[in-house]
Design an enzyme around this catalytic site. Structure first.
Site, PDB file in Angstrom:
ATOM      1  N   GLY A  23      32.934  36.298  35.447  1.00 35.53           N
ATOM      2  CA  GLY A  23      34.123  35.700  34.831  1.00 35.53           C
ATOM      3  C   GLY A  23      34.548  36.599  33.677  1.00 35.53           C
ATOM      4  O   GLY A  23      33.710  37.028  32.871  1.00 35.53           O
ATOM      5  N   ALA A  24      35.858  36.854  33.605  1.00 32.54           N
ATOM      6  CA  ALA A  24      36.351  37.899  32.698  1.00 32.54           C
ATOM      7  C   ALA A  24      35.999  37.663  31.231  1.00 32.54           C
ATOM      8  O   ALA A  24      35.583  38.592  30.523  1.00 32.54           O
ATOM      9  CB  ALA A  24      37.863  38.024  32.873  1.00 32.54           C
ATOM     10  N   ALA A  25      36.139  36.432  30.734  1.00 32.82           N
ATOM     11  CA  ALA A  25      35.868  36.188  29.311  1.00 32.82           C
ATOM     12  C   ALA A  25      34.379  36.321  29.019  1.00 32.82           C
ATOM     13  O   ALA A  25      33.981  36.901  27.999  1.00 32.82           O
ATOM     14  CB  ALA A  25      36.361  34.792  28.923  1.00 32.82           C
ATOM     15  N   ARG A  65      31.792  46.685  36.882  1.00 30.25           N
ATOM     16  CA  ARG A  65      32.817  46.061  37.709  1.00 30.25           C
ATOM     17  C   ARG A  65      34.164  46.575  37.198  1.00 30.25           C
ATOM     18  O   ARG A  65      34.408  46.563  35.993  1.00 30.25           O
ATOM     19  CB  ARG A  65      32.765  44.529  37.604  1.00 30.25           C
ATOM     20  CG  ARG A  65      31.439  43.934  38.088  1.00 30.25           C
ATOM     21  CD  ARG A  65      31.511  42.423  38.160  1.00 30.25           C
ATOM     22  NE  ARG A  65      32.293  41.961  39.298  1.00 30.25           N
ATOM     23  CZ  ARG A  65      32.675  40.690  39.472  1.00 30.25           C
ATOM     24  NH1 ARG A  65      32.353  39.774  38.562  1.00 30.25           N
ATOM     25  NH2 ARG A  65      33.384  40.333  40.529  1.00 30.25           N
ATOM     26  N   CYS A 130      38.299  29.406  42.265  1.00 22.43           N
ATOM     27  CA  CYS A 130      37.242  30.141  41.560  1.00 22.43           C
ATOM     28  C   CYS A 130      36.744  29.348  40.353  1.00 22.43           C
ATOM     29  O   CYS A 130      36.847  28.109  40.317  1.00 22.43           O
ATOM     30  CB  CYS A 130      37.727  31.539  41.180  1.00 22.43           C
ATOM     31  SG  CYS A 130      36.370  32.677  40.778  1.00 22.43           S
ATOM     32  N   ASP A 199      41.767  37.917  35.833  1.00 22.40           N
ATOM     33  CA  ASP A 199      40.895  39.027  35.424  1.00 22.40           C
ATOM     34  C   ASP A 199      41.695  40.097  34.715  1.00 22.40           C
ATOM     35  O   ASP A 199      41.194  40.761  33.818  1.00 22.40           O
ATOM     36  CB  ASP A 199      40.180  39.607  36.646  1.00 22.40           C
ATOM     37  CG  ASP A 199      39.111  38.630  37.106  1.00 22.40           C
ATOM     38  OD1 ASP A 199      39.458  37.692  37.853  1.00 22.40           O
ATOM     39  OD2 ASP A 199      37.959  38.771  36.659  1.00 22.40           O
ATOM     40  N   ASN A 209      43.505  38.159  40.135  1.00 23.16           N
ATOM     41  CA  ASN A 209      42.476  37.110  40.030  1.00 23.16           C
ATOM     42  C   ASN A 209      41.706  37.063  41.351  1.00 23.16           C
ATOM     43  O   ASN A 209      42.001  37.814  42.296  1.00 23.16           O
ATOM     44  CB  ASN A 209      43.136  35.763  39.700  1.00 23.16           C
ATOM     45  CG  ASN A 209      42.128  34.696  39.317  1.00 23.16           C
ATOM     46  OD1 ASN A 209      41.241  34.935  38.490  1.00 23.16           O
ATOM     47  ND2 ASN A 209      42.221  33.519  39.911  1.00 23.16           N
ATOM     48  N   LYS A 210      40.738  36.168  41.404  1.00 22.23           N
ATOM     49  CA  LYS A 210      39.848  36.040  42.568  1.00 22.23           C
ATOM     50  C   LYS A 210      40.619  36.041  43.883  1.00 22.23           C
ATOM     51  O   LYS A 210      41.672  35.411  43.998  1.00 22.23           O
ATOM     52  CB  LYS A 210      39.043  34.739  42.416  1.00 22.23           C
ATOM     53  CG  LYS A 210      38.059  34.420  43.504  1.00 22.23           C
ATOM     54  CD  LYS A 210      37.057  35.508  43.783  1.00 22.23           C
ATOM     55  CE  LYS A 210      36.291  35.976  42.564  1.00 22.23           C
ATOM     56  NZ  LYS A 210      35.494  37.204  42.788  1.00 22.23           N
ATOM     57  N   LYS A 235      43.129  39.528  28.574  1.00 19.40           N
ATOM     58  CA  LYS A 235      43.303  39.762  30.017  1.00 19.40           C
ATOM     59  C   LYS A 235      44.537  40.639  30.289  1.00 19.40           C
ATOM     60  O   LYS A 235      44.825  40.942  31.443  1.00 19.40           O
ATOM     61  CB  LYS A 235      43.460  38.436  30.776  1.00 19.40           C
ATOM     62  CG  LYS A 235      42.489  37.335  30.394  1.00 19.40           C
ATOM     63  CD  LYS A 235      41.104  37.607  30.873  1.00 19.40           C
ATOM     64  CE  LYS A 235      40.106  36.534  30.467  1.00 19.40           C
ATOM     65  NZ  LYS A 235      40.331  35.220  31.052  1.00 19.40           N
TER      66      LYS A 235
HETATM   67  C1  RUB Z   1      36.092  35.344  38.322  1.00 18.88           C
HETATM   68  C2  RUB Z   1      37.549  35.060  38.350  1.00 18.88           C
HETATM   69  C3  RUB Z   1      38.090  34.196  37.228  1.00 18.88           C
HETATM   70  C4  RUB Z   1      38.572  35.106  36.091  1.00 18.88           C
HETATM   71  C5  RUB Z   1      38.910  34.316  34.829  1.00 18.88           C
HETATM   72  O1  RUB Z   1      35.698  36.270  39.294  1.00 18.88           O
HETATM   73  O2  RUB Z   1      38.301  35.545  39.159  1.00 18.88           O
HETATM   74  O3  RUB Z   1      39.188  33.442  37.671  1.00 18.88           O
HETATM   75  O4  RUB Z   1      37.563  36.052  35.761  1.00 18.88           O
HETATM   76  O5  RUB Z   1      37.736  33.717  34.309  1.00 18.88           O
HETATM   77  P1  RUB Z   1      34.139  36.673  39.416  1.00 18.88           P
HETATM   78  P2  RUB Z   1      37.658  33.336  32.736  1.00 18.88           P
HETATM   79  O6  RUB Z   1      33.382  35.413  39.685  1.00 18.88           O
HETATM   80  O7  RUB Z   1      34.103  37.643  40.564  1.00 18.88           O
HETATM   81  O8  RUB Z   1      33.739  37.326  38.111  1.00 18.88           O
HETATM   82  O9  RUB Z   1      38.806  32.441  32.470  1.00 18.88           O
HETATM   83  O10 RUB Z   1      36.326  32.656  32.581  1.00 18.88           O
HETATM   84  O11 RUB Z   1      37.750  34.615  31.968  1.00 18.88           O
END
Ligand code: RUB
Length: 316
Positions: A23-25, A65, A130, A199, A209-210, A235
């Site tokens: 997850g990006a954050a 990644r 996701c 992402d 995004n996913k 992002k």
């Molecule tokens: C995660 C994904 C999430 C974004 C945003 O992909 O696509 O929608 O990263 O997440 P993966 P957040 O599981 O392949 O990392 O809002 O937590 O930053």
């Protein structure tokens, strides 16, 4: 002297690549913390060596990644605060920079959540794809305002991050209906909002995004179900201002199909792109900690926050 990568940086990089940290954050926060440990534990005896170590650590983290821009943005934030004439001063600047970054990340997510919650009305049903901490922050804020919500949660093949979303929504007291990805079209008529994370967001407002986000958005647009992207400003991908495209990560075939099953089918090609690009015309709003924006106007915020000059200090 060969500059050392700290074992914690190595471990963080391995966990990002294997998606134990995902997850990006969350990736951005882990990267900033890893850089901080590198600085804290460095026994470099001159500033040039110290900087060299940091750059190596940053490149190791970046090498995990390619798609979530929050990773380079987090490293850039810390490097921009790197200052001082001595190792001790430079160490302190990195530690402070990383701490400040993590605090800002938390605050941004809360602010974004409060803004996103305004879009959700009592009794609404959301449909998710996701697992996004930014998207869930909007739901959490709406719940704190006393709104009751229902959720339809897409499983999200192949890694099933929808299960994480389902569990966290249940913890917030939101009733959840879990569906396989292919069922989304059938359930869109029951949804008041599609809400997803990102992402990376390109200068033209395209949302990366996913995998599966694009087809969900296209179908949602056809049904007039609004699609909201919850995404902190880390992002936003500043490199796309100068025409760079976002690299889509291709992951292992075995995430899609096990070897035995594959062998039983015969000669096939298996592909596993982790992300896709949703054109801005399918997105109703991008909700950030700085307010909500139509995707086409996000470029203004991007210029304000990053300027035109994109630095990559880890390459020096
Ligand atoms: C995660 C994904 C999430 C974004 C945003 O992909 O696509 O929608 O990263 O997440 P993966 P957040 O599981 O392949 O990392 O809002 O937590 O930053």
């Amino acid at each position: 002297m060969v500059s050392q990568i700290h074992p914690d940086v190595e471990a963080t990089a391995t966990e990002i690549a294997s998606m134990e940290i995902r997850g990006a954050a969350t990736i951005a926060e882990a990267a900033a913390r890893a850089l901080r440990v590198q600085a804290e534990e460095s026994d470099a005896d001159d500033p040039r060596e110290f900087d060299r170590e940091l750059r190596r650590a940053a490149r190791r983290l970046l090498d995990t990644r390619p798609t979530a821009v929050s990773l380079p943005n987090s490293l850039r934030y810390v490097f921009q605060r790197l200052a001082g004439d001595t190792v001790e001063e430079r160490r302190a600047s990195v530690v402070d920079g990383a701490r400040e970054f993590c605090e800002r990340l938390d605050n941004a997510q809360d602010d974004l959540g409060a803004i996103g919650a305004n879009r959700l009305r009592d009794g609404d049903t959301i449909l998710t794809h996701c697992h996004s901490t930014d998207a869930l922050s909007c739901v959490e804020a709406a719940r704190e305002q006393g709104k009751s919500l229902n959720a339809i949660v897409k499983e999200t093949r192949p890694r099933k991050q929808g299960h994480i979303t389902a569990r966290q929504l249940r913890e917030m007291g939101v009733p959840v209906t879990l569906i396989v990805d292919g069922a989304a079209g059938r359930y869109l008529d029951d949804a008041d909002h599609v809400i997803v994370g990102a992402d990376s967001i390109a200068a033209d407002g395209a949302v990366i995004n996913k995998i599966g986000t694009r087809s969900l958005a296209v179908t949602a647009r056809e049904r007039d179900t609004p699609i909201v992207v919850a995404a902190q400003t880390i992002k936003l991908d500043p490199a796309t201002l100068s025409g760079h495209t976002v690299e889509i990560e291709m992951r292992a075939e075995k995430e899609v199909i096990g070897e035995d099953e594959r062998d039983s089918i015969g000669e096939i090609t298996v592909e596993n792109p982790a992300f896709d690009v949703t054109p801005p015309r399918y997105v109703d709003a991008i909700v950030t900690e700085r307010g909500q924006f139509p995707p086409e106007s996000i470029v203004t915020l991007m210029r304000e926050l990053f300027g035109e000059q994109i630095r990559t200090p880890w390459e020096n």
